[in-house]
Design an enzyme around this catalytic site. Structure first.
Site, PDB file in Angstrom:
ATOM      1  CE  LYS A  52     -31.057  13.384 -35.731  1.00  0.00           C
ATOM      2  NZ  LYS A  52     -31.739  14.065 -36.859  1.00  0.00           N
ATOM      3  CD  GLN A  96     -31.237  13.682 -40.471  1.00  0.00           C
ATOM      4  OE1 GLN A  96     -31.854  13.329 -39.477  1.00  0.00           O
ATOM      5  NE2 GLN A  96     -30.408  14.700 -40.449  1.00  0.00           N
ATOM      6  CG  ASP A 119     -37.269  16.145 -36.695  1.00  0.00           C
ATOM      7  OD1 ASP A 119     -36.327  16.460 -35.942  1.00  0.00           O
ATOM      8  OD2 ASP A 119     -37.136  15.429 -37.700  1.00  0.00           O
TER       9      ASP A 119
HETATM   10  N1  GUN Z   1     -31.420  17.650 -40.946  1.00  0.00           N
HETATM   11  C1  GUN Z   1     -30.604  18.488 -40.266  1.00  0.00           C
HETATM   12  N2  GUN Z   1     -31.059  18.655 -39.012  1.00  0.00           N
HETATM   13  C2  GUN Z   1     -32.176  17.922 -38.889  1.00  0.00           C
HETATM   14  C3  GUN Z   1     -33.094  17.678 -37.824  1.00  0.00           C
HETATM   15  O1  GUN Z   1     -32.990  18.196 -36.716  1.00  0.00           O
HETATM   16  N3  GUN Z   1     -34.118  16.833 -38.107  1.00  0.00           N
HETATM   17  C4  GUN Z   1     -34.275  16.265 -39.324  1.00  0.00           C
HETATM   18  N4  GUN Z   1     -35.318  15.469 -39.509  1.00  0.00           N
HETATM   19  N5  GUN Z   1     -33.449  16.470 -40.327  1.00  0.00           N
HETATM   20  C5  GUN Z   1     -32.406  17.284 -40.110  1.00  0.00           C
END
Ligand code: GUN
Length: 304
Positions: A52, A96, A119
């Site tokens: 990311k 995350q 998100d």
């Molecule tokens: N953990 C697994 N997928 C995601 C996601 O799309 N966003 C976040 N914040 N954590 C994750």
């Protein structure tokens, strides 16, 4: 032969569009910014977050990686989120998941300003999404819609069956498909005769979190299959169940001691008209849509 919906190609297209938007914003003196919070040292999370942050860099988005130790308290996380909410150079806040058990994840996600919730996990954004108001939509479900649209696969009038009802994927995916005028069925662990449901699907979304759960007899011939699952296979027996005799996978397994399978048994893909592979499908869209959401958030917050 089924058509493979290549996540890399579609993600690259979206990222190119986002990069162009970032350039336009730069001309107006605006640089979108993302704060990525990675707690502790879950290996998969480290890989995702690194990707990311790297993608931000590639597209000209400012990013900041914040890495609290896995002993962090809910209170300390609240303080961090409050600071990020107040910062004008941060448009998106990504925490995350999963978080360590001592951190109240739900309370924390609720503390993120809805305007910076890239998100799309905040209840305000979930509510706006379901009410058909402008919202930051969760990245993976938004990516599913992009794959279908950009592959010119029809959604309106199609029967979309979503297997899995999580707040992060299943529910918002169903809502977005409904907004695109699909007829939507949501199935879950308590659904009776699941195969009878999935066999009706023109679009089958598998978001269960169990390796190879969707088997060939659960698929209507010619259906579009969207496989959201990312499951690691660590043992030889698990590997052989799905990939025995597959030379390419054999090489990965020999090198890494593991390989990835989705929620769809690879043999079930042979029934499909089109499908997203794992890896190389939906997962790549999640990052691309996070970038799109960050730019979207930057523009919304400035009334652009
Ligand atoms: N953990 C697994 N997928 C995601 C996601 O799309 N966003 C976040 N914040 N954590 C994750």
């Amino acid at each position: 032969m089924p058509r493979i919906l290549d996540g890399a190609v579609i993600a690259a297209e979206i990222k190119q569009e986002v990069a162009a938007e970032v350039k336009q914003l730069a001309a107006q003196g605006v640089r979108p910014g993302l704060a990525a919070v990675l707690v502790g040292s879950v290996p998969a999370s480290q890989i995702y977050v690194r990707s990311k942050v790297q993608t931000c860099e590639d597209l000209g988005i400012y990013s900041e990686l914040i890495t609290p130790p896995d002993t962090v308290t809910t209170e300390e996380m609240f303080e961090l989120v409050a600071k990020l909410n107040d910062r004008d150079d941060i448009d998106g806040i990504l925490i995350q998941l999963p978080l360590p058990a001592q951190v109240d994840a739900k309370a924390l996600l609720d503390a993120i300003s809805p305007a910076k919730d890239v998100d799309g996990f905040h209840p305000v954004n979930a509510g706006r999404l379901q009410a058909g108001r402008p919202a930051l939509a969760p990245c993976t479900p938004a990516g599913i819609i992009e794959i279908l649209k950009r592959s010119n696969l029809p959604i309106a009038g199609q029967h979309a069956v979503v297997v899995g009802r999580s707040d992060l994927v299943g529910k918002p995916a169903a809502m977005l498909l409904l907004h695109q005028n699909a007829t939507v069925t949501i199935c879950h662990t308590k659904t009776r005769d699941l195969g009878a449901m999935t066999r009706q699907a023109d679009i089958l979304v598998a978001a269960i979190g169990r390796p190879g759960f969707i088997t060939p007899e659960m698929v209507k011939p010619g259906a579009t299959i969207i496989d959201v699952g990312i499951n690691r296979l660590n043992t030889r027996a698990e590997f052989d169940r799905f990939f025995a005799g597959n030379a390419r996978r054999e090489a990965t397994f020999a090198k890494r001691g593991s390989t990835i399978v989705g929620d769809v048994d690879p043999k079930a893909f042979e029934m499909a008209g089109a499908y997203t592979p794992v890896p190389g499908g939906v997962g790549l869209l999640t990052v691309a849509m996070l970038m799109a959401n960050t730019v979207h958030a930057a523009k919304m917050r400035r009334g652009l």
